[in-house]
Motif scaffolding. Structure first.
Motif, mmCIF file in Angstrom:
data_model
loop_
_atom_site.group_PDB
_atom_site.id
_atom_site.type_symbol
_atom_site.label_atom_id
_atom_site.label_comp_id
_atom_site.label_asym_id
_atom_site.label_seq_id
_atom_site.Cartn_x
_atom_site.Cartn_y
_atom_site.Cartn_z
ATOM 1 N N LEU A 1 -46.605 -12.159 -33.064
ATOM 2 C CA LEU A 1 -47.548 -12.935 -33.865
ATOM 3 C C LEU A 1 -48.662 -12.053 -34.412
ATOM 4 C CD1 LEU A 1 -47.984 -16.388 -32.102
ATOM 5 C CD2 LEU A 1 -47.362 -15.984 -34.477
ATOM 6 N N ALA B 1 -44.824 -15.654 -40.581
ATOM 7 C CA ALA B 1 -45.475 -16.704 -39.799
ATOM 8 C C ALA B 1 -45.957 -17.798 -40.749
ATOM 9 C CB ALA B 1 -46.649 -16.140 -39.012
ATOM 10 N N TYR C 1 -43.125 -18.854 -36.247
ATOM 11 C CA TYR C 1 -42.721 -17.600 -36.872
ATOM 12 C C TYR C 1 -41.234 -17.404 -36.626
ATOM 13 C CZ TYR C 1 -42.794 -15.625 -32.116
ATOM 14 O OH TYR C 1 -42.548 -15.376 -30.788
ATOM 15 N N SER D 1 -43.872 -12.317 -27.705
ATOM 16 C CA SER D 1 -44.222 -13.280 -28.749
ATOM 17 C C SER D 1 -45.658 -13.098 -29.216
ATOM 18 C CB SER D 1 -43.997 -14.714 -28.263
ATOM 19 O OG SER D 1 -44.797 -15.015 -27.137
#
Length: 433
Positions: free
Chosen positions: A379, A304, A149, A375
């Motif tokens: 996501l 992503a 991503y 992170s």
């Protein structure tokens, strides 16, 4: 510093001088006596080809196999399409997700939905990766090469000197950059992948569009002109106009990562795996200072994706090619993720598999260079580019990158740009009907 960094960044975006397609398995070393005489053919892009050779050797030894690996140097997807159009036979090849439906429609690749063990494989993947690797019909068409991503990075030392926090909106990005430049902390505070070559400007723009809540395209593939899309375009134009980015940002090599690693810039929108490079003391002057935060914007989302290994439409032997696909894009017959785990540990590439990303070795390795909580949250908020399933999209995407670059450089009208982007989408959709 630059030469070391460029070696680490040696990737599918760089032309390998003096290297043509690698020869068949005989050039990769000896093979077991029982290996078939007909080699499986495998083509890949320019990311660490020497390691791919090693992986091919491991596969041949483990399976008593014979593989011919070809490196496609240069702009991978157009060159691969040229080879496929010319009738070259390939049993396995790489592709980014937005080429899967296009190549399947052209009958160059096949679905793997009905192959043994696919249901179990899909259950072990993150849903966003299954979506990325599937055809519009929902059939799985590939296995994950890596999952990534676009992340928002910042130089912690710069923000501490300025006495500011990481910005949460694009208006705040502009104001913070102006302050950083006025205070003499950074002459070009903002940085990003603004290069036209695949896939830099494309992924940069979609990540920023999604962060502001722009849809870009609706479920029927119609381009959407909306305030969020225009805002991101105008922010980019303003960053360039006010000199808040380096003047050569659109032509920098290595996705602009070597420039960011020099310590000149404060912020960067970039592939998440390049965060590892920015914090590598062997190649970066700002190692240990680069942090990740959520993308600024109204939604804080990002783009992503999952790159893929695909099976050719006419494999020389379905079982043999399926073994090759699973070895590179999943578990081998010995139960190990030979390729995927190596990419993660050595280069910071994320995986589409839940089990891989929960591996203690990988968790420990990743925690050394990025905030895993941030992170994970990013996501969870990321957006998959569904329009990539449209077979005409790659052509629109290349057009978009060229037009956006010119719009940024020239300071031209947002109305005119949006009109051109919408008209191009309509034109391409009609051509492919």
């Amino acid at each position: 510093m630059t030469s070391s960094l460029e070696r680490i960044l040696m990737s599918r975006r760089h032309v390998m001088k003096g290297m043509g397609g690698l020869a068949a398995a005989s050039m990769l070393g000896g093979r077991a006596f029982a290996a078939p005489s007909t080699a499986l053919t495998f083509a890949g892009w320019q990311y660490q080809p020497s390691i791919v050779e090693e992986n091919v050797k491991t596969f041949m030894k483990l399976y008593d196999e014979n593989v011919a690996y070809e490196l496609i140097s240069g702009d991978y997807h157009p060159l691969a399409e040229t080879k496929l159009t010319g009738g070259q036979h390939l049993d396995m090849l790489y592709a980014e997700e937005n080429y899967i439906a296009r190549w399947h429609t052209a009958e160059w690749i096949r679905s793997i939905e009905e192959l043994p063990g696919v249901d179990e494989i899909k259950a072990g993947m993150f849903p966003v990766s299954v979506q990325s690797l599937s055809l519009p019909t929902g059939e799985l068409c590939g296995l994950p090469y890596y999952a990534g991503y676009n992340t928002f990075l910042y130089n912690e030392e710069h923000l501490q000197k300025a006495g500011v926090e990481a910005p949460a909106t694009w208006d705040a990005v502009l104001e913070t950059c102006r302050k950083l430049k006025a205070d003499g902390i950074s002459d070009a505070p903002f940085h990003g992948m603004w290069q036209q070559n695949w896939p830099n400007m494309s992924w940069n723009m979609f990540a920023c569009w999604y962060s502001e809540g722009a849809k870009v395209f609706d479920a029927d593939g119609n381009f959407i002109d909306e305030p969020a899309l225009r805002k991101i375009l105008e922010v980019h134009q303003t960053l360039y106009k006010e000199g808040l980015v380096t003047a050569d940002i659109m032509t920098l090599p290595g996705e602009g990562v070597p420039s960011y690693a020099s310590g000149r810039h404060t912020f960067m929108v970039v592939h998440d795996y390049n965060h590892k490079v920015a914090n590598d003391p062997a190649v970066s002057k700002i190692a240990g200072k680069v942090r990740n935060s959520l993308m600024p914007g109204a939604t804080r989302s990002t783009m992503a994706w999952t790159a893929s290994y695909l099976m050719g439409a006419q494999p020389v032997d379905e079982e043999r090619v399926w073994n090759l696909l699973k070895f590179f894009g999943g578990k081998a017959s010995d139960g190990e993720y030979h390729v995927i785990k190596r990419w993660a540990l050595e280069f910071g590439l994320g995986s589409g598999y839940k089990e891989v990303m929960a591996d203690p070795d990988i968790v420990e390795s990743f925690s050394k260079w990025r905030d895993l909580n941030v992170s994970s949250q990013q996501l969870g908020m990321a957006t998959s580019r569904a329009i990539g399933k449209a077979i005409w999209f790659p052509e629109w995407d290349m057009f978009m990158m060229q037009q956006v670059q010119e719009y940024i450089r020239s300071g031209s009208s947002t109305d005119e740009l949006v009109t051109r982007l919408a008209e191009k989408a309509t034109e391409l959709k009609s051509q492919y009907q």
